[in-house]
Write a protein that holds these residues in place. Structure first.
Motif, short mmCIF file in Angstrom:
data_model
loop_
_atom_site.label_atom_id
_atom_site.label_comp_id
_atom_site.label_asym_id
_atom_site.label_seq_id
_atom_site.Cartn_x
_atom_site.Cartn_y
_atom_site.Cartn_z
N ALA A 173 1.52 -25.78 -29.59
CA ALA A 173 1.68 -27.23 -29.54
C ALA A 173 1.00 -27.72 -28.27
CB ALA A 173 3.15 -27.60 -29.55
N VAL A 174 0.21 -28.75 -28.43
CA VAL A 174 -0.43 -29.38 -27.26
C VAL A 174 0.32 -30.69 -27.05
CG1 VAL A 174 -2.55 -30.40 -26.37
CG2 VAL A 174 -2.66 -28.32 -27.78
N LEU A 175 0.95 -30.83 -25.89
CA LEU A 175 1.77 -32.01 -25.65
C LEU A 175 1.03 -32.97 -24.74
CD1 LEU A 175 4.97 -29.97 -24.85
CD2 LEU A 175 4.43 -31.04 -27.02
N ILE A 176 1.02 -34.22 -25.14
CA ILE A 176 0.35 -35.20 -24.29
C ILE A 176 1.21 -36.47 -24.23
CG2 ILE A 176 -1.21 -35.58 -26.26
CD1 ILE A 176 -3.15 -36.78 -24.17
N GLY A 177 1.62 -36.84 -22.98
CA GLY A 177 2.46 -38.02 -22.77
C GLY A 177 1.87 -38.89 -21.67
N GLU A 178 2.66 -39.85 -21.25
CA GLU A 178 2.17 -40.83 -20.27
C GLU A 178 1.78 -40.17 -18.95
OE1 GLU A 178 3.73 -45.37 -19.84
OE2 GLU A 178 4.94 -43.89 -20.89
N ASP A 179 2.69 -39.28 -18.46
CA ASP A 179 2.43 -38.60 -17.20
C ASP A 179 1.16 -37.77 -17.29
OD1 ASP A 179 4.69 -39.68 -16.27
OD2 ASP A 179 5.88 -37.81 -16.31
N GLU A 180 1.13 -37.00 -18.38
CA GLU A 180 -0.03 -36.13 -18.59
C GLU A 180 -1.31 -36.95 -18.59
OE1 GLU A 180 2.75 -35.77 -20.41
OE2 GLU A 180 3.23 -33.64 -20.66
N LEU A 181 -1.25 -38.07 -19.31
CA LEU A 181 -2.42 -38.93 -19.43
C LEU A 181 -2.87 -39.40 -18.03
CD1 LEU A 181 -4.02 -39.94 -21.85
CD2 LEU A 181 -2.61 -41.99 -21.87
N LYS A 227 1.96 -25.29 -25.28
CA LYS A 227 3.14 -24.47 -25.51
C LYS A 227 2.82 -23.42 -26.58
CE LYS A 227 7.99 -24.61 -26.64
NZ LYS A 227 9.20 -25.00 -25.97
N ASN A 228 3.04 -22.16 -26.22
CA ASN A 228 2.86 -21.06 -27.16
C ASN A 228 4.17 -20.89 -27.92
OD1 ASN A 228 2.79 -18.55 -28.39
ND2 ASN A 228 1.65 -17.57 -26.72
N LEU A 229 4.18 -21.22 -29.21
CA LEU A 229 5.43 -21.23 -29.97
C LEU A 229 5.94 -19.82 -30.26
CD1 LEU A 229 6.56 -24.01 -30.44
CD2 LEU A 229 4.12 -24.20 -30.84
N GLU A 230 5.07 -18.81 -30.10
CA GLU A 230 5.54 -17.45 -30.34
C GLU A 230 6.33 -16.92 -29.16
OE1 GLU A 230 2.18 -15.03 -31.48
OE2 GLU A 230 2.12 -16.02 -33.45
N THR A 231 5.77 -17.15 -27.94
CA THR A 231 6.42 -16.61 -26.74
C THR A 231 7.29 -17.66 -26.06
OG1 THR A 231 4.59 -17.30 -25.35
CG2 THR A 231 4.45 -15.09 -26.30
N LYS A 232 7.18 -18.91 -26.50
CA LYS A 232 7.87 -20.06 -25.90
C LYS A 232 7.36 -20.38 -24.49
CE LYS A 232 10.71 -20.10 -29.46
NZ LYS A 232 9.97 -20.51 -30.65
N GLU A 233 6.34 -19.68 -24.03
CA GLU A 233 5.80 -20.00 -22.71
C GLU A 233 5.01 -21.30 -22.77
OE1 GLU A 233 5.05 -15.45 -21.10
OE2 GLU A 233 3.48 -16.49 -22.23
N GLN A 234 5.05 -22.05 -21.63
CA GLN A 234 4.19 -23.23 -21.59
C GLN A 234 3.52 -23.38 -20.24
OE1 GLN A 234 7.08 -26.18 -22.94
NE2 GLN A 234 6.94 -27.12 -20.89
N GLN A 235 2.36 -24.03 -20.27
CA GLN A 235 1.64 -24.25 -19.02
C GLN A 235 0.93 -25.59 -19.07
OE1 GLN A 235 -1.79 -21.47 -18.82
NE2 GLN A 235 -1.08 -20.68 -20.79
N SER A 236 0.77 -26.18 -17.87
CA SER A 236 0.04 -27.44 -17.76
C SER A 236 -1.38 -27.14 -17.34
CB SER A 236 0.68 -28.33 -16.69
OG SER A 236 1.74 -29.04 -17.26
N VAL A 237 -2.32 -27.71 -18.06
CA VAL A 237 -3.73 -27.48 -17.71
C VAL A 237 -4.51 -28.79 -17.82
CG1 VAL A 237 -3.69 -25.08 -18.53
CG2 VAL A 237 -4.49 -26.89 -20.05
N ALA A 238 -5.67 -28.83 -17.19
CA ALA A 238 -6.54 -30.01 -17.30
C ALA A 238 -7.12 -30.08 -18.72
CB ALA A 238 -7.66 -29.90 -16.27
N PHE A 239 -7.42 -31.32 -19.14
CA PHE A 239 -8.01 -31.53 -20.48
C PHE A 239 -9.13 -30.52 -20.77
CE2 PHE A 239 -7.14 -36.40 -20.87
CZ PHE A 239 -5.79 -36.13 -20.97
#
Ligand code: ATP
Ligand code: MG
Length: 428
Positions: free
Chosen positions: A383-391, A399-411
């Motif tokens: 899942a790629v999450l994009i909200g106001e802050d991110e924008l 978010k990797n739905l298999e491992t549940k790990e998530q990370q913030s990265v630049a576009f």
């Protein structure tokens, strides 16, 4: 007024289409290694392509969708089978002059027959068929059967059986026909109307009758094997030896005559003995034809072919618990938490697609929760999450739905990051 599909037809729905794609892909692969090339002939032809002379088959006499258009005297017919069109085309394009005969064709597509619909019997159905034209060699009879047999075996089908017979050459068949007429002469009036017609047109086909099958006169009918001349016997023997050599199991069934009138020498049916098939158990069937090329105006040349009903093939797979197709899962879903981010979401989903990731986004301004339910339903891996802050910060959350790990990265690191999770690009 009804807007339902006509009897005997069906919609192949998106949820089933991957079964068809899998079969079609396999058909291409098998025909490729066997060196058969695809041919696509018209869905309708002049009626006389299918209705040839005094043909006794039910297909030609009762099952064809034949039409003429207003202000036209041309009779056209929706194709009920594939062989006639392919042979017509072979002659029309003078392929009989090719130095590299035999020509080897395959086709896949719809056929049209006005039959009583039942499980495994529709009015529009699909056939995969092969035709080998321009050489008469028992090893080609074996090759075509081997193609079909290895195809159904590769699918995992086990409850299959090859039934095979020979109708011999013209001389043998003439002798047999005379013997059959003599045999049925005194009983024919008590037999069904179709048998009475077959008696006149093609007495061999009486043996194919399903209504009169249990009558004594059927059981005591003379056998083709006793009327084969030496040449026909030798030809059949070589076919069987070839099947043995390739370890293809078969049963000789000397009552097998097949429904179409044009066959000579080898005829066969490959049936599923799985109980779910009911009486529609033949998955593919065919035989050799010596007279068709000439009928269409070509030289005397022999051909052999078969056709496989794809709906029946799917039923046979279901009967044996073989699962075809795949789930329509996503690689990635771009979850957009705010309307103001939706254009950015569209850019991101487009970039994912350009890199081969099957991706989707929300187009209905749904809540985070609703979008996440779709992520789960579609079994998205990312899942790629994009909200106001991110924008505001030019960041997305992956978010990797298999491992549940998530990370913030630049576009501009999105694809690289996802490539890392997939360890390279997704499979095509
Ligand atoms: P059957 O005796 O079952 O009517 P057929 O002798 O008419 O078959 P062919 O003309 O040899 O069949 O067609 C080859 C294959 O096409 C059949 O073995 C079957 O798998 C499929 N087939 C034929 N007719 C239909 C139909 N109406 N619906 C679905 N599949 C069909
Ligand atoms: Mg039929």
């Amino acid at each position: 007024m009804s807007y339902q599909m006509p009897r005997g037809t069906q919609d192949i729905m998106p949820e089933d289409i991957s079964k068809w794609h899998q079969l079609e892909d396999m058909i291409r692969q098998f025909c490729y290694v066997y060196d058969y090339e695809e041919i696509r002939t018209p869905i309708f032809e002049h009626t006389n392509v299918f209705k040839r002379g005094n043909d006794s088959s039910d297909m030609v006499n009762k099952e064809m969708y034949t039409f003429t258009l207003p202000n036209s005297s041309t009779s056209l017919t929706l194709r009920p089978e594939g062989t006639a069109g392919v042979v017509r085309s072979f002659v029309e394009h003078k392929m009989y002059g090719d130095v590299d005969l035999p020509a080897k064709f395959y086709y896949v597509g719809p056929q049209f027959r006005h039959e009583r619909p039942q499980k495994g019997r529709q009015r529009i159905f699909h056939q995969f068929g092969v035709e080998v034209i321009g050489a008469k060699n028992p090893l080609l009879d074996v090759e075509t059967i081997a193609l079909g047999w290895s195809f159904v075996s590769a699918l995992g089908l086990k409850d299959m059986k090859v039934l095979i017979n020979t109708l011999g050459d013209d001389a043998s068949r003439d002798a047999y026909r005379t013997a059959l007429k003599a045999h049925f002469k005194k009983d024919i009036n008590a037999m069904c109307a179709d048998c009475q017609r077959r008696y006149e047109q093609n007495p061999l086909r009486i043996l194919d009758c399903k209504l009169d099958a249990d009558k004594d006169v059927m059981k005591t009918a003379p056998r083709m094997a006793d009327y084969l001349n030496e040449e026909s016997q030798a030809y059949f023997k070589k076919v069987l030896e070839g099947l043995d050599a390739l370890a293809i199991p078969y049963e000789v069934d000397d009552r097998l005559v097949r429904g179409l009138d044009y066959y000579t020498h080898t005829v066969f049916e490959v049936v599923s003995v799985n109980e779910q098939m009911g009486s529609q158990s033949t998955v593919f069937a065919g035989g050799r034809y010596d007279g068709l090329v000439e009928y269409f105006g070509g030289p005397q040349m022999s051909g052999i072919g078969w056709a496989m009903g794809l709906e029946r093939l799917i039923l046979a797979c279901e009967g044996e618990g073989i699962e075809l197709g795949e789930e329509n899962n996503l690689d990635a879903y771009v979850v957009c938490l705010n309307d103001s981010a939706s254009v950015t979401a569209l850019q991101l989903v487009t970039e994912l697609r350009a890199n081969g990731y099957k991706s989707e986004m929300d187009y209905r301004s749904r809540s985070f929760k609703a979008q996440f339910k779709t992520v789960m339903r579609r079994r998205a891996r990312i899942a790629v999450l994009i909200g106001e802050d991110e924008l505001a910060n030019g960041l997305i959350t992956i978010k990797n739905l298999e491992t549940k790990e998530q990370q913030s990265v630049a576009f501009d690191k999105m694809v690289e990051t996802i490539d890392g999770i997939f360890e390279g690009r997704p499979e095509e």
